[in-house]
Motif scaffolding. Structure first.
Motif, short mmCIF file in Angstrom:
data_model
loop_
_atom_site.label_atom_id
_atom_site.label_comp_id
_atom_site.label_asym_id
_atom_site.label_seq_id
_atom_site.Cartn_x
_atom_site.Cartn_y
_atom_site.Cartn_z
N LEU A 19 -8.55 -2.86 -5.73
CA LEU A 19 -7.90 -2.42 -4.49
C LEU A 19 -6.57 -1.75 -4.79
CD1 LEU A 19 -8.49 -5.33 -2.00
CD2 LEU A 19 -9.48 -3.07 -1.96
N ARG A 20 -6.26 -0.76 -3.98
CA ARG A 20 -4.95 -0.13 -4.04
C ARG A 20 -4.21 -0.53 -2.78
NH1 ARG A 20 -5.38 6.08 -5.47
NH2 ARG A 20 -3.15 5.71 -5.72
N ALA A 21 -2.88 -0.59 -2.88
CA ALA A 21 -2.09 -1.00 -1.72
C ALA A 21 -2.16 0.06 -0.64
CB ALA A 21 -0.63 -1.18 -2.15
N PRO A 22 -2.02 -0.35 0.64
CA PRO A 22 -2.01 0.62 1.73
C PRO A 22 -0.77 1.48 1.67
CG PRO A 22 -1.44 -1.56 2.52
CD PRO A 22 -1.86 -1.72 1.10
N PRO A 23 -0.75 2.63 2.33
CA PRO A 23 0.42 3.51 2.30
C PRO A 23 1.68 2.78 2.75
CG PRO A 23 -1.43 4.58 3.35
CD PRO A 23 -1.83 3.15 3.15
N LEU A 24 2.79 3.12 2.15
CA LEU A 24 4.05 2.47 2.44
C LEU A 24 4.40 2.57 3.91
CD1 LEU A 24 6.46 1.05 1.13
CD2 LEU A 24 7.53 3.28 0.84
N PHE A 25 4.64 1.37 4.53
CA PHE A 25 5.10 1.25 5.91
C PHE A 25 4.09 1.79 6.92
CE2 PHE A 25 8.63 -0.27 3.99
CZ PHE A 25 9.33 0.65 3.25
N HIS A 26 2.84 1.83 6.54
CA HIS A 26 1.79 2.20 7.50
C HIS A 26 1.35 0.91 8.17
CE1 HIS A 26 -2.17 3.46 8.97
NE2 HIS A 26 -1.64 4.65 9.02
N PHE A 27 1.64 0.74 9.45
CA PHE A 27 1.53 -0.55 10.10
C PHE A 27 0.14 -0.91 10.58
CE2 PHE A 27 5.69 -2.57 10.86
CZ PHE A 27 6.43 -1.71 10.06
N HIS A 28 -0.88 -0.12 10.26
CA HIS A 28 -2.23 -0.51 10.66
C HIS A 28 -3.14 -0.31 9.47
CE1 HIS A 28 -5.42 -1.51 13.41
NE2 HIS A 28 -6.12 -0.52 12.92
N VAL A 29 -3.39 -1.40 8.75
CA VAL A 29 -4.19 -1.33 7.53
C VAL A 29 -5.66 -1.37 7.88
CG1 VAL A 29 -4.68 -2.45 5.35
CG2 VAL A 29 -2.36 -2.51 6.27
N SER A 30 -6.41 -0.43 7.38
CA SER A 30 -7.86 -0.40 7.61
C SER A 30 -8.57 -0.32 6.28
CB SER A 30 -8.23 0.81 8.47
OG SER A 30 -7.61 0.74 9.72
N VAL A 115 5.57 -4.14 5.44
CA VAL A 115 6.70 -3.46 4.81
C VAL A 115 6.65 -3.54 3.29
CG1 VAL A 115 8.20 -3.72 6.82
CG2 VAL A 115 8.26 -5.46 5.02
N LEU A 116 5.94 -4.53 2.74
CA LEU A 116 5.83 -4.66 1.28
C LEU A 116 4.59 -3.97 0.72
CD1 LEU A 116 6.86 -8.38 0.65
CD2 LEU A 116 8.15 -6.32 0.01
N MET A 162 -4.98 -13.87 -6.95
CA MET A 162 -4.82 -12.45 -6.63
C MET A 162 -3.34 -12.10 -6.53
SD MET A 162 -7.68 -12.37 -3.61
CE MET A 162 -9.22 -13.24 -3.84
N GLY A 163 -3.06 -10.84 -6.37
CA GLY A 163 -1.69 -10.38 -6.20
C GLY A 163 -1.56 -9.53 -4.96
N ARG A 164 -0.33 -9.18 -4.62
CA ARG A 164 0.00 -8.32 -3.49
C ARG A 164 -0.54 -8.87 -2.17
NH1 ARG A 164 2.41 -4.11 -5.46
NH2 ARG A 164 2.55 -3.17 -3.40
N LEU A 165 -0.34 -10.17 -1.96
CA LEU A 165 -0.75 -10.81 -0.72
C LEU A 165 0.42 -11.53 -0.07
CD1 LEU A 165 -4.06 -12.64 -1.79
CD2 LEU A 165 -3.82 -10.30 -0.95
#
Length: 292
Positions: A19-30, A115-116, A162-165
């Motif tokens: 997985l790659r992180a969602p775009p920075l400060f994009h408040f609706h993750v899909s 935000v992270l 896992m990471g980034r959670l």
């Protein structure tokens, strides 16, 4: 066995490794449906209305396009800047939020994840998803307490690998030495919310009542009494968190007359400051341990 179902179907670590992180400060993750099982869609972050006060349930939008746009385009600049400062030193370390379950902790967790550029999960919700229904999870909690605790441990074991959670951990996360050890794989923050605010939110929202075996018709005094009893049992586990962010202390620090005036952004900013302190201390300790 519920715990094994969680391992096999709900939290496949192989899926997360790519997985790659969602775009920075994009408040609706899909997240992509090809990478996520259906249950994880319910755990992805939701739009948070900027400057949400604790008088109203957090993480709730009126559903209008304008409200969503405000959440996306106008987050607190100070929170955004602090997240950008903290993120490189955090290096993808998972953040566990402990404390009494409430809409405040949930809303804070989702906002922090956004935000992270992290993904958000609620450990209790994952156990419920594995059980099939909320009523099934409630029955498991009441009839087979050890089985429910094993399921909680299995969820934490998967999440801690896992990471980034950002993980809103349920009460069971602090009730056993095994679970407490799993939390040490990340940073643990105690979100300390006054019990009267938690009780008021539970009466208004009602989704958390079943976790304490309370009916939807229960009155505020009974909810507060039940929460007070539970808190005395849980506070020892909460206290071993790496840091504490208290609504009362944040209100005093910012000069608010009422604790209800503290916003989601105020709390997230304070969490980020605590995370920054912890990462700095870790960096200093690692530097001191290096040979000359």
């Amino acid at each position: 066995m519920v715990a094994m179902e969680i391992t096999r179907s709900l939290l496949p670590s192989s899926s997360f490794s790519n997985l790659r992180a969602p775009p920075l400060f994009h408040f609706h993750v899909s997240p992509s449906s090809s990478l996520y099982p259906d249950v994880l869609h319910s755990q992805s972050s939701l739009p948070i209305t900027s400057r949400s006060h604790f008088r109203k349930p957090l993480a709730v939008s009126d559903g209008s396009a304008s409200a969503t746009k405000v959440a996306v385009d106008d987050p607190s600049l100070e929170v955004k800047k602090k997240a950008m400062d903290v993120s490189p030193e955090l290096k993808g370390t998972t953040i566990f939020l402990v404390g009494m379950n409430s809409s405040i902790k949930t809303g804070l967790g989702k906002f922090l994840a956004n935000v992270l550029r992290y993904y958000y999960f609620d450990s209790d919700s994952l156990v419920e998803e594995a059980a099939g229904t909320l009523s099934a999870a409630k029955s498991l909690r009441e009839i087979d307490k050890s089985g429910f605790q094993e399921s909680e441990t299995e969820v934490l074991k998967q999440l801690s690998s896992m990471g980034r959670l950002v993980v809103c951990a349920g009460d069971g996360a602090t009730q056993s030495t095994t679970n407490l050890a799993l939390l040490r794989h990340g940073i643990t923050i105690w979100i300390d919310v006054p019990l009267d605010i938690v009780a008021r939110g539970m009466v208004e929202d009602q989704t958390q009542l079943s976790a304490y075996n309370l009916s939807t018709s229960v009155a505020y005094p009974e909810v507060l009494t039940r929460l007070s009893t539970a808190f005395e049992e849980l506070r020892g586990g909460y206290a071993i968190a790496d840091a504490t962010v208290s609504v009362q202390q944040v209100a005093g620090k910012l000069g608010y007359d009422e604790m209800d005036d503290v916003t989601t952004e105020d709390m997230v900013l304070e969490v980020l400051k605590e995370v920054e302190k912890l990462t700095r201390v870790k960096k200093m300790m690692e530097a001191a341990a290096r040979p000359f």
